[in-house]
Write a protein that holds these residues in place. Structure first.
Motif, PDB file in Angstrom:
ATOM      1  N   PRO A 195     -80.080 -35.012   4.253  1.00 14.34           N
ATOM      2  CA  PRO A 195     -79.985 -33.881   5.201  1.00 14.34           C
ATOM      3  C   PRO A 195     -79.727 -34.323   6.633  1.00 14.34           C
ATOM      4  CG  PRO A 195     -81.799 -33.545   3.668  1.00 14.34           C
ATOM      5  CD  PRO A 195     -81.323 -34.952   3.448  1.00 14.34           C
ATOM      6  N   ALA A 196     -80.394 -35.377   7.086  1.00 11.96           N
ATOM      7  CA  ALA A 196     -80.194 -35.847   8.457  1.00 11.96           C
ATOM      8  C   ALA A 196     -78.803 -36.436   8.636  1.00 11.96           C
ATOM      9  CB  ALA A 196     -81.255 -36.881   8.822  1.00 11.96           C
ATOM     10  N   LEU A 197     -78.344 -37.226   7.663  1.00 14.13           N
ATOM     11  CA  LEU A 197     -76.993 -37.790   7.749  1.00 14.13           C
ATOM     12  C   LEU A 197     -75.944 -36.684   7.696  1.00 14.13           C
ATOM     13  CD1 LEU A 197     -77.340 -40.892   5.378  1.00 14.13           C
ATOM     14  CD2 LEU A 197     -77.344 -40.878   7.880  1.00 14.13           C
ATOM     15  N   GLY A 198     -76.166 -35.712   6.811  1.00 10.29           N
ATOM     16  CA  GLY A 198     -75.224 -34.604   6.708  1.00 10.29           C
ATOM     17  C   GLY A 198     -75.129 -33.811   8.004  1.00 10.29           C
ATOM     18  N   ALA A 199     -76.272 -33.599   8.661  1.00 12.25           N
ATOM     19  CA  ALA A 199     -76.266 -32.860   9.926  1.00 12.25           C
ATOM     20  C   ALA A 199     -75.483 -33.614  10.993  1.00 12.25           C
ATOM     21  CB  ALA A 199     -77.701 -32.607  10.390  1.00 12.25           C
ATOM     22  N   LEU A 200     -75.651 -34.927  11.053  1.00 18.30           N
ATOM     23  CA  LEU A 200     -74.907 -35.733  12.022  1.00 18.30           C
ATOM     24  C   LEU A 200     -73.404 -35.682  11.741  1.00 18.30           C
ATOM     25  CD1 LEU A 200     -77.119 -38.929  12.447  1.00 18.30           C
ATOM     26  CD2 LEU A 200     -76.543 -37.265  14.218  1.00 18.30           C
ATOM     27  N   LEU A 201     -73.042 -35.778  10.467  1.00 21.92           N
ATOM     28  CA  LEU A 201     -71.629 -35.712  10.094  1.00 21.92           C
ATOM     29  C   LEU A 201     -71.014 -34.373  10.479  1.00 21.92           C
ATOM     30  CD1 LEU A 201     -71.655 -37.404   6.583  1.00 21.92           C
ATOM     31  CD2 LEU A 201     -70.178 -38.077   8.478  1.00 21.92           C
ATOM     32  N   LEU A 202     -71.719 -33.293  10.187  1.00 23.22           N
ATOM     33  CA  LEU A 202     -71.188 -31.969  10.491  1.00 23.22           C
ATOM     34  C   LEU A 202     -71.028 -31.769  11.994  1.00 23.22           C
ATOM     35  CD1 LEU A 202     -73.151 -29.801   7.915  1.00 23.22           C
ATOM     36  CD2 LEU A 202     -70.699 -30.292   7.909  1.00 23.22           C
ATOM     37  N   LYS A 203     -71.992 -32.243  12.758  1.00 20.08           N
ATOM     38  CA  LYS A 203     -71.906 -32.110  14.212  1.00 20.08           C
ATOM     39  C   LYS A 203     -70.720 -32.897  14.762  1.00 20.08           C
ATOM     40  CE  LYS A 203     -74.542 -32.810  18.479  1.00 20.08           C
ATOM     41  NZ  LYS A 203     -75.840 -33.267  19.052  1.00 20.08           N
ATOM     42  N   SER A 204     -70.563 -34.131  14.293  1.00 21.97           N
ATOM     43  CA  SER A 204     -69.460 -34.970  14.774  1.00 21.97           C
ATOM     44  C   SER A 204     -68.112 -34.414  14.331  1.00 21.97           C
ATOM     45  CB  SER A 204     -69.626 -36.404  14.275  1.00 21.97           C
ATOM     46  OG  SER A 204     -70.774 -37.009  14.829  1.00 21.97           O
ATOM     47  N   ALA A 205     -68.034 -33.927  13.090  1.00 20.64           N
ATOM     48  CA  ALA A 205     -66.776 -33.373  12.587  1.00 20.64           C
ATOM     49  C   ALA A 205     -66.408 -32.096  13.336  1.00 20.64           C
ATOM     50  CB  ALA A 205     -66.883 -33.093  11.089  1.00 20.64           C
ATOM     51  N   HIS A 206     -67.395 -31.279  13.661  1.00 22.10           N
ATOM     52  CA  HIS A 206     -67.126 -30.062  14.430  1.00 22.10           C
ATOM     53  C   HIS A 206     -66.600 -30.398  15.824  1.00 22.10           C
ATOM     54  CE1 HIS A 206     -67.544 -26.005  15.998  1.00 22.10           C
ATOM     55  NE2 HIS A 206     -68.230 -26.493  17.011  1.00 22.10           N
ATOM     56  N   THR A 207     -67.235 -31.393  16.456  1.00 18.73           N
ATOM     57  CA  THR A 207     -66.794 -31.813  17.790  1.00 18.73           C
ATOM     58  C   THR A 207     -65.366 -32.331  17.748  1.00 18.73           C
ATOM     59  OG1 THR A 207     -69.050 -32.352  18.468  1.00 18.73           O
ATOM     60  CG2 THR A 207     -67.259 -33.376  19.707  1.00 18.73           C
ATOM     61  N   LEU A 208     -65.072 -33.184  16.768  1.00 22.03           N
ATOM     62  CA  LEU A 208     -63.725 -33.743  16.659  1.00 22.03           C
ATOM     63  C   LEU A 208     -62.708 -32.654  16.341  1.00 22.03           C
ATOM     64  CD1 LEU A 208     -61.762 -36.068  16.595  1.00 22.03           C
ATOM     65  CD2 LEU A 208     -62.519 -36.611  14.275  1.00 22.03           C
ATOM     66  N   SER A 209     -63.058 -31.722  15.470  1.00 20.36           N
ATOM     67  CA  SER A 209     -62.149 -30.620  15.141  1.00 20.36           C
ATOM     68  C   SER A 209     -61.816 -29.810  16.388  1.00 20.36           C
ATOM     69  CB  SER A 209     -62.783 -29.711  14.082  1.00 20.36           C
ATOM     70  OG  SER A 209     -63.007 -30.396  12.870  1.00 20.36           O
ATOM     71  N   SER A 210     -62.838 -29.505  17.190  1.00 28.02           N
ATOM     72  CA  SER A 210     -62.623 -28.720  18.407  1.00 28.02           C
ATOM     73  C   SER A 210     -61.727 -29.458  19.382  1.00 28.02           C
ATOM     74  CB  SER A 210     -63.970 -28.407  19.065  1.00 28.02           C
ATOM     75  OG  SER A 210     -64.779 -27.614  18.217  1.00 28.02           O
ATOM     76  N   GLU A 211     -61.924 -30.785  19.509  1.00 31.18           N
ATOM     77  CA  GLU A 211     -61.111 -31.566  20.437  1.00 31.18           C
ATOM     78  C   GLU A 211     -59.662 -31.653  19.969  1.00 31.18           C
ATOM     79  OE1 GLU A 211     -63.136 -35.263  20.813  1.00 31.18           O
ATOM     80  OE2 GLU A 211     -64.713 -34.454  22.102  1.00 31.18           O
ATOM     81  N   LEU A 212     -59.453 -31.814  18.672  1.00 33.64           N
ATOM     82  CA  LEU A 212     -58.083 -31.877  18.155  1.00 33.64           C
ATOM     83  C   LEU A 212     -57.361 -30.547  18.342  1.00 33.64           C
ATOM     84  CD1 LEU A 212     -58.617 -33.867  14.822  1.00 33.64           C
ATOM     85  CD2 LEU A 212     -57.648 -34.716  16.960  1.00 33.64           C
ATOM     86  N   GLN A 213     -58.064 -29.460  18.082  1.00 28.00           N
ATOM     87  CA  GLN A 213     -57.440 -28.148  18.237  1.00 28.00           C
ATOM     88  C   GLN A 213     -57.149 -27.847  19.708  1.00 28.00           C
ATOM     89  OE1 GLN A 213     -59.988 -25.368  16.162  1.00 28.00           O
ATOM     90  NE2 GLN A 213     -59.981 -26.641  14.318  1.00 28.00           N
ATOM     91  N   ARG A 214     -58.074 -28.235  20.581  1.00 28.27           N
ATOM     92  CA  ARG A 214     -57.861 -28.012  22.010  1.00 28.27           C
ATOM     93  C   ARG A 214     -56.696 -28.847  22.522  1.00 28.27           C
ATOM     94  NH1 ARG A 214     -62.691 -28.355  23.273  1.00 28.27           N
ATOM     95  NH2 ARG A 214     -62.814 -30.583  23.749  1.00 28.27           N
ATOM     96  N   SER A 215     -56.586 -30.089  22.051  1.00 29.89           N
ATOM     97  CA  SER A 215     -55.480 -30.957  22.455  1.00 29.89           C
ATOM     98  C   SER A 215     -54.150 -30.385  22.005  1.00 29.89           C
ATOM     99  CB  SER A 215     -55.683 -32.357  21.859  1.00 29.89           C
ATOM    100  OG  SER A 215     -54.589 -33.190  22.133  1.00 29.89           O
ATOM    101  N   ARG A 216     -54.109 -29.816  20.799  1.00 27.44           N
ATOM    102  CA  ARG A 216     -52.876 -29.219  20.305  1.00 27.44           C
ATOM    103  C   ARG A 216     -52.457 -28.022  21.154  1.00 27.44           C
ATOM    104  NH1 ARG A 216     -50.232 -29.067  15.358  1.00 27.44           N
ATOM    105  NH2 ARG A 216     -48.368 -27.806  15.585  1.00 27.44           N
ATOM    106  N   LYS A 217     -53.424 -27.198  21.520  1.00 26.58           N
ATOM    107  CA  LYS A 217     -53.117 -26.025  22.336  1.00 26.58           C
ATOM    108  C   LYS A 217     -52.576 -26.438  23.709  1.00 26.58           C
ATOM    109  CE  LYS A 217     -56.438 -22.897  20.171  1.00 26.58           C
ATOM    110  NZ  LYS A 217     -57.685 -22.110  20.359  1.00 26.58           N
ATOM    111  N   MET A 218     -53.131 -27.497  24.292  1.00 25.04           N
ATOM    112  CA  MET A 218     -52.670 -27.952  25.601  1.00 25.04           C
ATOM    113  C   MET A 218     -51.234 -28.452  25.513  1.00 25.04           C
ATOM    114  SD  MET A 218     -56.071 -29.905  27.038  1.00 25.04           S
ATOM    115  CE  MET A 218     -55.224 -30.417  28.536  1.00 25.04           C
ATOM    116  N   LYS A 219     -50.877 -29.118  24.413  1.00 29.70           N
ATOM    117  CA  LYS A 219     -49.518 -29.630  24.267  1.00 29.70           C
ATOM    118  C   LYS A 219     -48.519 -28.502  24.080  1.00 29.70           C
ATOM    119  CE  LYS A 219     -50.834 -34.077  22.229  1.00 29.70           C
ATOM    120  NZ  LYS A 219     -50.781 -34.935  21.026  1.00 29.70           N
ATOM    121  N   GLU A 220     -48.984 -27.360  23.552  1.00 33.21           N
ATOM    122  CA  GLU A 220     -48.074 -26.250  23.291  1.00 33.21           C
ATOM    123  C   GLU A 220     -47.848 -25.393  24.519  1.00 33.21           C
ATOM    124  OE1 GLU A 220     -49.953 -24.281  20.058  1.00 33.21           O
ATOM    125  OE2 GLU A 220     -49.126 -25.641  18.542  1.00 33.21           O
ATOM    126  N   ARG A 221     -48.609 -25.629  25.589  1.00 26.99           N
ATOM    127  CA  ARG A 221     -48.425 -24.830  26.819  1.00 26.99           C
ATOM    128  C   ARG A 221     -47.116 -25.186  27.521  1.00 26.99           C
ATOM    129  NH1 ARG A 221     -54.520 -24.992  29.470  1.00 26.99           N
ATOM    130  NH2 ARG A 221     -55.514 -23.703  27.902  1.00 26.99           N
TER     131      ARG A 221
END
Length: 221
Positions: A195-221
């Motif tokens: 459970p603790a490892l899974g929580a860390l993975l989910l938090k890190s994956a969510h952060t990375l997903s948000s950064e990748l999506q935000r980077s894509r949006k900035m490139k499309e401007r």
């Protein structure tokens, strides 16, 4: 010197070991023949992937991996090793596995549309290479469990005693583009620690997903 315990903390303080990055791909039962597409260092996405893997390795002491989707496969692009001295080497930079194989492949496949999952399993017999632990009913059971938990588990299905857990990284349109994985020996990934490892993975994956999506949006401007 005593090895770190199986928890995320030692002596009441967060376990923050030094991280050692693999300079060369390792191997298990031989070396992979496929090479990963090189990371474009200096880009936002490359920095984000490096930071996410390194943070996981520091927090857990295990090996942390970023794998990207390439067609019907996941390919390991980046590996950061934590301080725990006994490691699994099933995943190393450049190695490829089909979707549905290893924890990254399960994590990605689980969050594809049902139609694509059905099509993939209808056209890929994973048992030919990976044995009956990768028969379609077993794969579907893992996919369902992954959807329930949010993270996937490879309980030694490639090499006995070598376990992995992974969380999906999503790109534009909430489509899976990769996964963050923690890999180690079985005793480091038992039910009490998952459970603790899974929580860390989910938090890190969510952060990375948000950064990748935000980077894509900035490139499309």
């Amino acid at each position: 010197m005593a090895a770190p315990d199986d928890g995320l903390r030692r002596g009441g303080q967060p376990l923050r070991p030094r991280v050692r990055r693999r300079a060369q791909p390792g191997a298990w039962l031989g070396r992979g023949t496929c090479s990963a597409r090189p990371l474009r260092t200096g880009t936002t996405s490359a920095r984000s992937r490096t930071h996410g893997s390194r943070h996981l390795a520091e927090e857990t002491g295990e090996s942390a991996i970023f794998s990207a989707v390439r067609g019907d496969e996941t390919v390991c692009l980046l590996r950061e090793d934590g301080a725990f001295p006994i490691r699994s080497h099933v995943l190393y930079e450049g190695v490829r596995f089909p979707l549905g194989v290893v924890s990254a492949g399960i994590a990605v496949l689980a969050f594809l549309p049902d139609r694509e999952i059905d099509q993939f399993l209808a056209t890929h017999d994973l048992t030919e290479t990976y044995g009956q632990t990768h028969a379609e009913p077993e794969i579907r059971r893992r996919l369902e469990k992954t959807r329930q938990c949010g993270w996937s588990l490879n309980a030694g299905h490639i090499v006995p005693g070598s376990w992995g857990m992974a969380a999906t990284v999503f790109g534009p349109g909430e489509r899976p583009v990769g996964a963050l994985t923690l890999t180690g020996i079985e005793t480091r990934m038992g039910a009490e620690r998952q459970p603790a490892l899974g929580a860390l993975l989910l938090k890190s994956a969510h952060t990375l997903s948000s950064e990748l999506q935000r980077s894509r949006k900035m490139k499309e401007r």
